[in-house]
Design a protein around this motif. Sequence first.
Motif, PDB file in Angstrom:
ATOM      1  N   GLY A  15     128.685  48.916  97.860  1.00  0.00           N
ATOM      2  CA  GLY A  15     128.781  50.371  98.189  1.00  0.00           C
ATOM      3  C   GLY A  15     128.623  51.283  96.937  1.00  0.00           C
ATOM      4  O   GLY A  15     127.551  52.113  96.812  1.00  0.00           O
ATOM      5  N   ALA A  48     131.795  60.962  99.776  1.00  0.00           N
ATOM      6  CA  ALA A  48     130.956  60.563  98.581  1.00  0.00           C
ATOM      7  C   ALA A  48     129.716  60.679  98.704  1.00  0.00           C
ATOM      8  O   ALA A  48     128.814  61.176  97.850  1.00  0.00           O
ATOM      9  CB  ALA A  48     131.564  59.192  98.148  1.00  0.00           C
ATOM     10  N   GLU A  57     128.854  44.881 102.557  1.00  0.00           N
ATOM     11  CA  GLU A  57     128.703  43.655 101.668  1.00  0.00           C
ATOM     12  C   GLU A  57     129.515  42.624 102.670  1.00  0.00           C
ATOM     13  O   GLU A  57     129.362  41.490 102.105  1.00  0.00           O
ATOM     14  CB  GLU A  57     129.406  43.684 100.427  1.00  0.00           C
TER      15      GLU A  57
END
Length: 481
Positions: free
Chosen positions: A215, A242, A185
């Motif tokens: 994200g 993750a 980003e």
Amino acid sequence: MAVLEQGLQDYLLPIGDEWVRTEKIDTIRLPYDGSPVATVAQGDPALVHRAARAARQAAAVLENWSNFERAEFLDRIAALLRRDHAAVACLISLETGKPISEARVEVDRGLQTLLASSIVARGLHGEVVPIDGAAIGAGRMAMTIRQPLGVIGIITPFNVPLNLALHKLGPALAGGNAVVHKPSEQTPLSALKLAELIREAGAPAGTYNVVTGLGETVGRALVECPEIDMITFTGSVETGRAIRARAGLKKVTLELGGNSAVIIEPDADLDAAVTRVVQGGYGFSGQICISVQRVYVHQSVATEFRGKLVAAVEKLRVGHPGEDSTQIASLISEQAARRVESWTQEAAHAGAKVLTGGNRTNSTIHPGVLADVPEDSAFMKNELFGPLVAVNGYDNLDDAIRLVNGTPYGLQAGIYTQHLQRAFQAARKLRAGGILINDVPTFRADHMPYGGTKNSGLGREGPRYAIEEMTEPKLICWRVG
Ligand code: NAD
């Protein structure tokens, strides 16, 4: 500043054959001083799914392209990137805050990655399987062909926004896949520019789709999207964990962080080592996954090495990223600079000596050298991502190897010595994906196998290796007798 002359451009999202406008808009700012450089449409999970459907349609076209057609396509993208070299370097510098000279090197490296991808596209092949080596195979012949997976989901970090995207996109296209890309980003501009070039190179609609955004929302939607066949991620260990946990049965490759070290033996060429530690430890203010963070130097030469390193580091020119002479500009954000400052101060309180630098001005950390840094400090244990290097002494090589290995990371490691046998013994014992002899761990040629052991990752990049992950063998077996 020359770098800002491009003015504020408005970027839309390349999805399918459209440039998509969104309600939410992000402003991208130069990390050095916060000045706005572009506005960018902000994606969302619904756009991820739309992009994945468009990519699926493109994949049905691309899988029928011959090796030659894929290679020629990659060569055309490279030619357009070469044409727009200066503009792309400017964008990279603006979005990352990277000194313009280093941004130009990133574009050069991107061209190398495309060249390596075009070469592997030309040579992509399966193999003959000696099927009659078993009794059941008598009277049969067999071969494999390599087929694309289909749609590859790419997630990239802020620090090398063009070349790390090309390390995934190049082999994906070489293998006949289509792509959905979620760039950082903080640094989406070079990916959006790349999309223009890929369209100009004659890509079928939906070949390369970019969805910007955070994200936790857009990245997560890509990882969980059923239309995506594989996720290839570069970024931090925390995000890697993750992603792996949420990817289900999708294929996943992870290029993660590090806190790379180099050993300096007493017979090392200290001047050569200092030159390379400065390049490897302070390039892009240390915000490189294989940046030199820890130097272990033999006690007998430690004082001399530290003196030479401090003298060289004090000559580094700190300034605006758009100036040709700048070597150190800013970190990606003031928050990142505050973290590096606090780890440095903590290390100093715990007994480390700050030989030079380490102070902060807004998002810039002044390049520094620390000595005798406690091994259990955050500065040594974690990934620093700042322009500071720790120089600790050791008495024998086995101790140094133990210290280098005493971390959950294992991306690359280096050793300086003239003694061939000791160098190779160390190379076998050091736990990392790549070992550099008489060099710093920061060396990477774009066609070499690259990746980590332990928490530093899963899988290898370098187009010849990444294409193995992005295609799969299909067996064809026939009866001849
Ligand atoms: P990051 O992990 O914060 O973010 C990387 C990307 O993951 C971004 O696009 C982000 O938006 C996305 N993301 C974040 N949370 C997500 C989630 N839950 N699901 C899906 N996507 C998510 O990393 P960063 O700060 O941008 O980059 C720095 C890190 O990247 C460092 O750890 C560095 O070592 C690593 N890195 C590794 C290599 C390598 O080749 N091994 C190369 C460059 C950088």
